[in-house]
Write a protein that holds these residues in place. Structure first.
Motif, PDB file in Angstrom:
ATOM      1  N   LYS A 113       0.813  -1.221   0.000  1.00 45.31           N
ATOM      2  CA  LYS A 113       0.000   0.000   0.000  1.00 45.31           C
ATOM      3  C   LYS A 113       0.844   1.268   0.000  1.00 45.31           C
ATOM      4  O   LYS A 113       0.449   2.259  -0.607  1.00 45.31           O
TER       5      LYS A 113
ATOM      6  N   SER B 133       0.853  10.681   9.160  1.00 49.61           N
ATOM      7  CA  SER B 133       0.406  10.181  10.459  1.00 49.61           C
ATOM      8  C   SER B 133       1.398  10.520  11.551  1.00 49.61           C
ATOM      9  O   SER B 133       2.580  10.755  11.284  1.00 49.61           O
TER      10      SER B 133
ATOM     11  N   ARG C   6       6.382   4.768  16.913  1.00 53.48           N
ATOM     12  CA  ARG C   6       7.421   3.774  16.592  1.00 53.48           C
ATOM     13  C   ARG C   6       8.728   4.460  16.213  1.00 53.48           C
ATOM     14  O   ARG C   6       8.741   5.627  15.842  1.00 53.48           O
TER      15      ARG C   6
ATOM     16  N   ARG D 287      12.649   4.498  10.946  1.00 52.39           N
ATOM     17  CA  ARG D 287      13.508   3.582  10.170  1.00 52.39           C
ATOM     18  C   ARG D 287      14.508   4.389   9.373  1.00 52.39           C
ATOM     19  O   ARG D 287      14.263   5.557   9.067  1.00 52.39           O
TER      20      ARG D 287
ATOM     21  N   TYR E  84       6.356  10.355   8.658  1.00 53.19           N
ATOM     22  CA  TYR E  84       5.519  10.364   9.865  1.00 53.19           C
ATOM     23  C   TYR E  84       5.908  11.579  10.682  1.00 53.19           C
ATOM     24  O   TYR E  84       7.002  12.138  10.517  1.00 53.19           O
TER      25      TYR E  84
ATOM     26  N   GLU F 151      -8.586   9.371  13.826  1.00 53.85           N
ATOM     27  CA  GLU F 151      -8.638   7.961  14.232  1.00 53.85           C
ATOM     28  C   GLU F 151      -7.257   7.612  14.740  1.00 53.85           C
ATOM     29  O   GLU F 151      -6.287   8.301  14.432  1.00 53.85           O
TER      30      GLU F 151
ATOM     31  N   TYR G 158      -0.642  -0.616  16.980  1.00 49.97           N
ATOM     32  CA  TYR G 158      -0.219  -1.640  16.015  1.00 49.97           C
ATOM     33  C   TYR G 158       1.115  -2.178  16.480  1.00 49.97           C
ATOM     34  O   TYR G 158       2.089  -1.414  16.570  1.00 49.97           O
TER      35      TYR G 158
ATOM     36  N   TYR H 136      -0.394   4.817  16.434  1.00 47.17           N
ATOM     37  CA  TYR H 136      -0.420   5.515  15.148  1.00 47.17           C
ATOM     38  C   TYR H 136      -1.708   6.321  15.086  1.00 47.17           C
ATOM     39  O   TYR H 136      -2.761   5.812  15.462  1.00 47.17           O
ATOM     40  N   GLY H 137      -1.658   7.540  14.566  1.00 48.63           N
ATOM     41  CA  GLY H 137      -2.884   8.323  14.469  1.00 48.63           C
ATOM     42  C   GLY H 137      -2.850   9.312  13.320  1.00 48.63           C
ATOM     43  O   GLY H 137      -1.782   9.787  12.914  1.00 48.63           O
ATOM     44  N   THR H 138      -4.060   9.604  12.811  1.00 46.97           N
ATOM     45  CA  THR H 138      -4.206  10.562  11.713  1.00 46.97           C
ATOM     46  C   THR H 138      -4.575  11.932  12.284  1.00 46.97           C
ATOM     47  O   THR H 138      -5.648  12.067  12.883  1.00 46.97           O
TER      48      THR H 138
ATOM     49  N   GLU I   3      -3.331   6.423   4.664  1.00 52.69           N
ATOM     50  CA  GLU I   3      -2.851   5.039   4.612  1.00 52.69           C
ATOM     51  C   GLU I   3      -2.837   4.527   6.050  1.00 52.69           C
ATOM     52  O   GLU I   3      -1.996   4.941   6.852  1.00 52.69           O
ATOM     53  N   ILE I   4      -3.792   3.679   6.392  1.00 50.13           N
ATOM     54  CA  ILE I   4      -3.947   3.263   7.799  1.00 50.13           C
ATOM     55  C   ILE I   4      -4.256   1.775   7.888  1.00 50.13           C
ATOM     56  O   ILE I   4      -4.623   1.151   6.885  1.00 50.13           O
ATOM     57  N   GLU I   5      -4.106   1.223   9.098  1.00 49.21           N
ATOM     58  CA  GLU I   5      -4.429  -0.188   9.275  1.00 49.21           C
ATOM     59  C   GLU I   5      -5.936  -0.360   9.517  1.00 49.21           C
ATOM     60  O   GLU I   5      -6.711   0.586   9.419  1.00 49.21           O
TER      61      GLU I   5
ATOM     62  N   ARG J  29       4.250  -9.054  12.309  1.00 46.16           N
ATOM     63  CA  ARG J  29       3.488  -8.393  11.246  1.00 46.16           C
ATOM     64  C   ARG J  29       2.688  -9.401  10.413  1.00 46.16           C
ATOM     65  O   ARG J  29       1.574  -9.118   9.978  1.00 46.16           O
TER      66      ARG J  29
HETATM   67  P1  5GP Z   1       4.583   0.933   9.667  1.00 43.43           P
HETATM   68  O1  5GP Z   1       5.183   0.710  11.029  1.00 43.43           O
HETATM   69  O2  5GP Z   1       4.857  -0.218   8.733  1.00 43.43           O
HETATM   70  O3  5GP Z   1       4.950   2.264   9.068  1.00 43.43           O
HETATM   71  O4  5GP Z   1       2.992   0.977   9.851  1.00 43.43           O
HETATM   72  C1  5GP Z   1       2.334  -0.072  10.527  1.00 43.43           C
HETATM   73  C2  5GP Z   1       0.854  -0.042  10.186  1.00 43.43           C
HETATM   74  O5  5GP Z   1       0.264   1.150  10.716  1.00 43.43           O
HETATM   75  C3  5GP Z   1       0.582   0.004   8.687  1.00 43.43           C
HETATM   76  O6  5GP Z   1      -0.496  -0.875   8.411  1.00 43.43           O
HETATM   77  C4  5GP Z   1       0.205   1.441   8.435  1.00 43.43           C
HETATM   78  O7  5GP Z   1      -0.668   1.595   7.335  1.00 43.43           O
HETATM   79  C5  5GP Z   1      -0.529   1.747   9.709  1.00 43.43           C
HETATM   80  N1  5GP Z   1      -0.648   3.178   9.979  1.00 43.43           N
HETATM   81  C6  5GP Z   1       0.185   4.183   9.627  1.00 43.43           C
HETATM   82  N2  5GP Z   1      -0.292   5.364  10.029  1.00 43.43           N
HETATM   83  C7  5GP Z   1      -1.482   5.104  10.641  1.00 43.43           C
HETATM   84  C8  5GP Z   1      -2.478   5.937  11.248  1.00 43.43           C
HETATM   85  O8  5GP Z   1      -2.401   7.161  11.309  1.00 43.43           O
HETATM   86  N3  5GP Z   1      -3.547   5.302  11.770  1.00 43.43           N
HETATM   87  C9  5GP Z   1      -3.712   3.953  11.714  1.00 43.43           C
HETATM   88  N4  5GP Z   1      -4.819   3.426  12.229  1.00 43.43           N
HETATM   89  N5  5GP Z   1      -2.795   3.154  11.149  1.00 43.43           N
HETATM   90  C10 5GP Z   1      -1.693   3.727  10.619  1.00 43.43           C
END
Ligand code: 5GP
Length: 191
Positions: free
Chosen positions: A19, A37, A41, A44, A53, A72, A76, A81-83, A101-103, A148
């Motif tokens: 995605k 977002s 975490r 990286r 982020y 939201e 995870y 994680y938040g928007t 892009e969210i889970e 994951r």
């Molecule tokens: P990653 O650690 O791989 O960057 O993200 C882990 C998961 O968190 C991914 O599925 C990503 O899409 C999701 N994610 C990223 N930002 C947000 C967010 O703001 N809200 C939510 N609910 N999920 C998020």
């Protein structure tokens, strides 16, 4: 608000399904704005604060959560994680396409609140292929990859749910071939 309404597009799916690559391609379109977002975490290698982020401490994240700053949010794999709320309102008010892009748990919150948009789930062809992609990407340690993959199994099952009589996702695309998946999302957005 100007009365102009843009379009919210939610791109969701397991880590490793592709995605982020789909979103990277969509960002090339001039009318698309992208949600950055907040997360607790660790950053990286190659990630830039404020672009990939907003990297926050847990305390800072919790404070903003208490101030209702997130549209939201979800936990995870041990991180939050938040928007952020206001960029979406601003973008939609300007008539833009706003991409988040969210889970899956965060997606469910948006649906439960009746947030209108196009909800797209990007699925991997198989769990074995998902694991292979996470391994090739090399940004996670073995234990993190296992975690994951386990979350992905739950997310793929949850993606078939309904919320308030409506499917959680409007469309599920199996990402066998990235360019084809990108074209499929573009066709949904600009039919
Ligand atoms: P990653 O650690 O791989 O960057 O993200 C882990 C998961 O968190 C991914 O599925 C990503 O899409 C999701 N994610 C990223 N930002 C947000 C967010 O703001 N809200 C939510 N609910 N999920 C998020």
């Amino acid at each position: 608000m100007t009365g102009v309404r843009g379009k919210l597009v939610v791109i969701s799916g397991p880590s490793g399904a592709g995605k982020t690559s789909v979103c990277r391609a969509l960002k090339q379109h001039p009318e698309v704005e992208f949600s950055v977002s907040a997360t607790t975490r660790e950053r990286r290698r190659g990630e830039v604060d404020g672009i990939d982020y907003h990297f926050l401490s847990r305390d800072d994240f919790q404070r903003r959560l208490g101030e209702n700053q997130f549209l939201e949010w979800a936990s995870y794999n041990g991180n939050l994680y938040g928007t952020p709320r206001w960029p979406m309102d601003a973008a939609l008010g300007r008539g833009r396409v706003f991409l988040v892009e969210i889970e899956v748990k965060g997606t469910r919150q948006l649906r439960e609140r009746g947030v209108e948009g196009l909800y797209v789930f990007i699925a991997p062809p198989s769990i074995a292929e998902l694991r292979r992609r996470l391994e090739v990407r090399g940004s996670n340690e073995a234990a993190e990859i296992d975690a994951r993959v386990a979350i992905a199994v739950d997310e793929i099952a949850a993606a078939k749910e309904s919320v308030g009589g409506r499917p959680l996702y409007d469309v599920t695309l199996v990402n066998e071939d990235l360019p084809a998946t990108i074209r499929a999302v573009e066709a949904l957005l600009w039919p």
